[in-house]
Design an enzyme around this catalytic site. Sequence first.
Site, PDB file in Angstrom:
ATOM      1  N   ASP A 201      38.345  49.130  41.434  1.00 11.50           N
ATOM      2  CA  ASP A 201      39.336  49.276  40.369  1.00 11.50           C
ATOM      3  C   ASP A 201      40.573  49.934  40.973  1.00 11.50           C
ATOM      4  OD1 ASP A 201      39.418  49.242  37.171  1.00 11.50           O
ATOM      5  OD2 ASP A 201      40.495  51.010  37.880  1.00 11.50           O
ATOM      6  N   HIS A 214      55.531  45.191  34.325  1.00 12.89           N
ATOM      7  CA  HIS A 214      54.402  44.293  34.581  1.00 12.89           C
ATOM      8  C   HIS A 214      54.613  43.352  35.770  1.00 12.89           C
ATOM      9  CE1 HIS A 214      51.778  45.392  31.215  1.00 12.89           C
ATOM     10  NE2 HIS A 214      52.901  45.643  30.558  1.00 12.89           N
ATOM     11  N   GLU A 244      42.614  45.048  36.235  1.00 16.90           N
ATOM     12  CA  GLU A 244      42.819  45.579  37.581  1.00 16.90           C
ATOM     13  C   GLU A 244      41.504  45.802  38.319  1.00 16.90           C
ATOM     14  OE1 GLU A 244      42.858  49.318  34.908  1.00 16.90           O
ATOM     15  OE2 GLU A 244      43.325  47.192  34.735  1.00 16.90           O
ATOM     16  N   ARG A 264      35.982  50.066  54.361  1.00 16.34           N
ATOM     17  CA  ARG A 264      37.029  49.301  55.052  1.00 16.34           C
ATOM     18  C   ARG A 264      38.043  48.747  54.049  1.00 16.34           C
ATOM     19  NH1 ARG A 264      32.549  47.368  57.972  1.00 16.34           N
ATOM     20  NH2 ARG A 264      32.546  45.382  56.846  1.00 16.34           N
TER      21      ARG A 264
END
Length: 331
Positions: A201, A214, A244, A264
């Site tokens: 997220d 946006h 997201e 990573r």
Amino acid sequence: MLHAITNDEPGRIAALRRYEILDTPMEGAFDKVTNLVRALFSVPISAVSLIDQERQWFKSIAGLDVSETPRSAAFCDHAIRQDDPLVIPDTKDDVRFRYNPLVTGDPGIRSYAGVPLRTPDGYKIGSLCAIDTRARDFPAEQMEIMKGLAAIVVEQMELRMLAERDHLSGAMTRRAFVAEIDKRIALFVRHQRPAALILLDIDHFKAINDCHGHPVGDRVIEAVAHCCAGLSRPSDSLGRIGGEEFGLLLPETSETEALAAAHRFCAAIEALDIPHDPPLRVTASFGVAAIGPGRMTSQDWLTAADAALYDAKRSGRNRAVLAPIEAIRAA
């Protein structure tokens, strides 16, 4: 050209694979077609059959409780080898099928009609078929109807493929990603192959939209998705789960390897320079969960990874957290 495509088995398999439909759950659009074939032709069995390398797999089958058969026994494998519909009024009179196990045993196929499922680029990847347990003919007008229904099946596959990609990020849609999770669970059940799920997220994404607008938020989504896709292996799957939030499905991966991969991804996202004035920097939080007991449905597996993601956000963000092994044992 048609002859070349007919004999191009690697190309045919690649065309089938592009649809990413094998081992996916049943879907109403395809079931409606097979149920319609049963009703129109008064047959007990109808199927949307796809011919894989070594098996015949049914995206939809009405009237028979089976999901696949060996390709060597598949009537539909013969159907894809010709351009016209394959019609067999009586299998007992056809040397190709007289001793077929699907004729001599269950379900006792006695007559068959199949129309190849031809992709827009000319590959025959399976068939729509009508099957009866009694000898009978299939009139020309019925076969014309079946040709039309076969074209509808291919259209549904095309629409399904288009609907599986998020237009902004290029990642799988949530629906497509969950279907991929279901396929991985099925492989685990059959072969005990390891796999891991990562949810990520983007941190403080609402603030990005509120402060920069946006369009900038869209650029962040695109950049994070591109970063994750670039770091993924060809066998991995990337999906956009929500606004997201993204998911990564890693086959043949242990939880330790998945956690290292999450670290990573986390570092790579932190190092991104999102085009803006000045360049925008973002971070993301990660939750990691390996497949195992208590995580044998897509919902349960996603819930485990989501709980770990929540822990990552609660403990400071910009980090990766592994769903505890105790949760698996307790389940």
